[in-house]
Design a protein around this motif. Structure first.
Motif, short mmCIF file in Angstrom:
data_model
loop_
_atom_site.label_atom_id
_atom_site.label_comp_id
_atom_site.label_asym_id
_atom_site.label_seq_id
_atom_site.Cartn_x
_atom_site.Cartn_y
_atom_site.Cartn_z
N GLU A 39 0.81 -1.23 0.00
CA GLU A 39 0.00 0.00 0.00
C GLU A 39 0.84 1.28 0.00
O GLU A 39 0.73 2.11 -0.90
CB GLU A 39 -0.93 0.01 1.23
CG GLU A 39 -1.98 -1.08 1.22
CD GLU A 39 -3.07 -0.85 0.20
OE1 GLU A 39 -3.37 0.33 -0.12
OE2 GLU A 39 -3.62 -1.84 -0.31
N VAL A 40 1.69 1.43 1.02
CA VAL A 40 2.35 2.73 1.22
C VAL A 40 3.38 3.04 0.14
O VAL A 40 3.35 4.12 -0.47
CB VAL A 40 3.00 2.80 2.63
CG1 VAL A 40 3.70 4.13 2.83
CG2 VAL A 40 1.93 2.61 3.71
N LEU A 41 4.30 2.09 -0.13
CA LEU A 41 5.34 2.36 -1.15
C LEU A 41 4.75 2.51 -2.55
O LEU A 41 5.11 3.46 -3.26
CB LEU A 41 6.40 1.26 -1.12
CG LEU A 41 7.39 1.35 0.05
CD1 LEU A 41 8.33 0.14 0.05
CD2 LEU A 41 8.21 2.63 0.00
N PRO A 42 3.83 1.62 -2.99
CA PRO A 42 3.21 1.85 -4.31
C PRO A 42 2.50 3.19 -4.40
O PRO A 42 2.55 3.87 -5.42
CB PRO A 42 2.22 0.68 -4.45
CG PRO A 42 2.79 -0.40 -3.59
CD PRO A 42 3.42 0.33 -2.43
N GLU A 43 1.83 3.59 -3.29
CA GLU A 43 1.12 4.88 -3.27
C GLU A 43 2.10 6.04 -3.40
O GLU A 43 1.83 7.02 -4.10
CB GLU A 43 0.32 5.01 -1.96
CG GLU A 43 -0.58 6.22 -1.88
CD GLU A 43 -1.70 6.23 -2.91
OE1 GLU A 43 -2.10 7.33 -3.31
OE2 GLU A 43 -2.15 5.14 -3.33
N GLY A 89 3.51 10.48 -7.78
CA GLY A 89 4.45 11.30 -8.53
C GLY A 89 5.88 11.25 -8.03
O GLY A 89 6.75 11.92 -8.56
N GLY A 90 6.11 10.45 -6.99
CA GLY A 90 7.48 10.32 -6.50
C GLY A 90 8.26 9.34 -7.35
O GLY A 90 7.81 8.22 -7.56
N ASP A 91 9.38 9.76 -7.90
CA ASP A 91 10.17 8.81 -8.69
C ASP A 91 10.78 7.77 -7.75
O ASP A 91 10.95 8.00 -6.55
CB ASP A 91 11.25 9.53 -9.50
CG ASP A 91 12.25 10.23 -8.62
OD1 ASP A 91 13.29 9.64 -8.33
OD2 ASP A 91 11.98 11.39 -8.21
N VAL A 92 11.11 6.62 -8.32
CA VAL A 92 11.57 5.48 -7.52
C VAL A 92 12.82 5.84 -6.72
O VAL A 92 12.95 5.43 -5.56
CB VAL A 92 11.84 4.25 -8.43
CG1 VAL A 92 12.41 3.09 -7.62
CG2 VAL A 92 10.56 3.81 -9.13
N ASP A 93 13.73 6.61 -7.31
CA ASP A 93 14.97 6.98 -6.61
C ASP A 93 14.67 7.79 -5.35
O ASP A 93 15.26 7.54 -4.29
CB ASP A 93 15.88 7.81 -7.54
CG ASP A 93 16.50 6.96 -8.64
OD1 ASP A 93 16.44 5.72 -8.53
OD2 ASP A 93 17.05 7.53 -9.60
N THR A 94 13.75 8.76 -5.45
CA THR A 94 13.40 9.60 -4.29
C THR A 94 12.79 8.76 -3.18
O THR A 94 13.14 8.89 -2.00
CB THR A 94 12.41 10.71 -4.71
OG1 THR A 94 13.02 11.51 -5.72
CG2 THR A 94 12.04 11.59 -3.52
#
Length: 256
Positions: A52-56, A61-66
């Motif tokens: 839930e939290v990480l996919p959300e 709009g958060g890129d994977v690196d951030t």
């Protein structure tokens, strides 16, 4: 009724409803059940953070690196927080915090409370943003947040009890972390455009707290019961915790 009033009523009602439902389940458990039900809490934490939290965080709009940097920084932050709690309990060569019997002197409870505060703050931002777009979207979003909070709140209660907090203290701590939802909603209403860029990083920190507590503080305790029957019971309860979060997410996804 103003949009701000609707947002505050929705966040307050959502926080109280999820907290009360979780409290009924968690606080009705017998004290002897708590160590067993910690396995469920582990599953709920793993499911909430990874499903839930990480996919959300990435969807918002958060890129994977951030998000990955926030997750990594969060894990290091909670490592340092735990060290501070350990140092506080250690006196000379006798260290209470490393005692093998009894509870963990509140370490897991402290970690999960900090992480839950971040998570609730972001929930408030999300609710405010949804109501500012459309009333129906706001109502659906509030119901979705209540649904995903219930299994997590049950897990939080169990972890606080496992950490040595009384039932009253566990309830009060969860009420206090719930206030972060109201703060997030207020800031979301007045400054959503300024805070939007921070939301994925805050969610990354929330996920870090869940993962850290599950993997560092709770799972090692399960290894004290190494017999096959206990291991199968633990696996089943972890699966149930993950499944309850996944089911809530599935139901929400099909409800939109």
């Amino acid at each position: 009724m103003s949009t701000l009033a609707i947002i505050l009523i929705a966040t307050a009602a959502g926080s109280l409803l999820s907290l009360l439902l979780a409290a009924v389940v968690a606080l009705s458990a017998r004290p002897s059940w708590v160590p067993v039900l910690v396995s469920y809490a582990i599953g709920a934490l793993l499911g909430a953070s990874l499903l839930e939290v990480l996919p959300e965080a990435i969807k918002m709009g958060g890129d994977v690196d951030t998000v990955a940097m926030a997750l990594l920084g969060g894990i290091l932050l909670f490592f340092l927080l735990e060290k501070l709690v350990l140092w506080r309990h250690c006196h000379d060569e006798i260290c209470e915090a490393h005692s093998s019997h009894g509870h963990d002197h509140g370490r897991s409870g402290l970690m999960i409370t900090v992480g839950d505060t971040f998570h609730n703050f972001v929930d408030g931002l999300i609710i405010a943003g949804a109501f500012l777009v459309d009333f129906r979207l706001g109502a659906v979003t509030t119901l979705a947040i209540i649904a995903h909070e219930i299994p997590q709140e049950i897990g939080d209660f169990l972890i606080l009890l496992h950490s040595g907090y009384s039932r009253t203290q566990a309830l009060l701590l969860n009420l206090l972390t719930g206030l972060a939802t109201m703060v997030g909603a207020l800031l979301g209403y007045y400054a959503l455009s300024m805070l939007e860029g921070w939301t994925p990083a805050l969610l990354g920190l929330a996920a870090a707290s869940m993962l850290y507590v599950a993997l560092s503080d709770l799972i090692p305790g399960l290894h004290k019961r190494a017999e096959i029957a206990s291991t199968l019971q633990q696996l089943a309860l972890i699966g149930l915790g993950i499944g309850s979060v996944a089911l809530a997410g599935y139901a929400i996804g099909h409800g939109h």
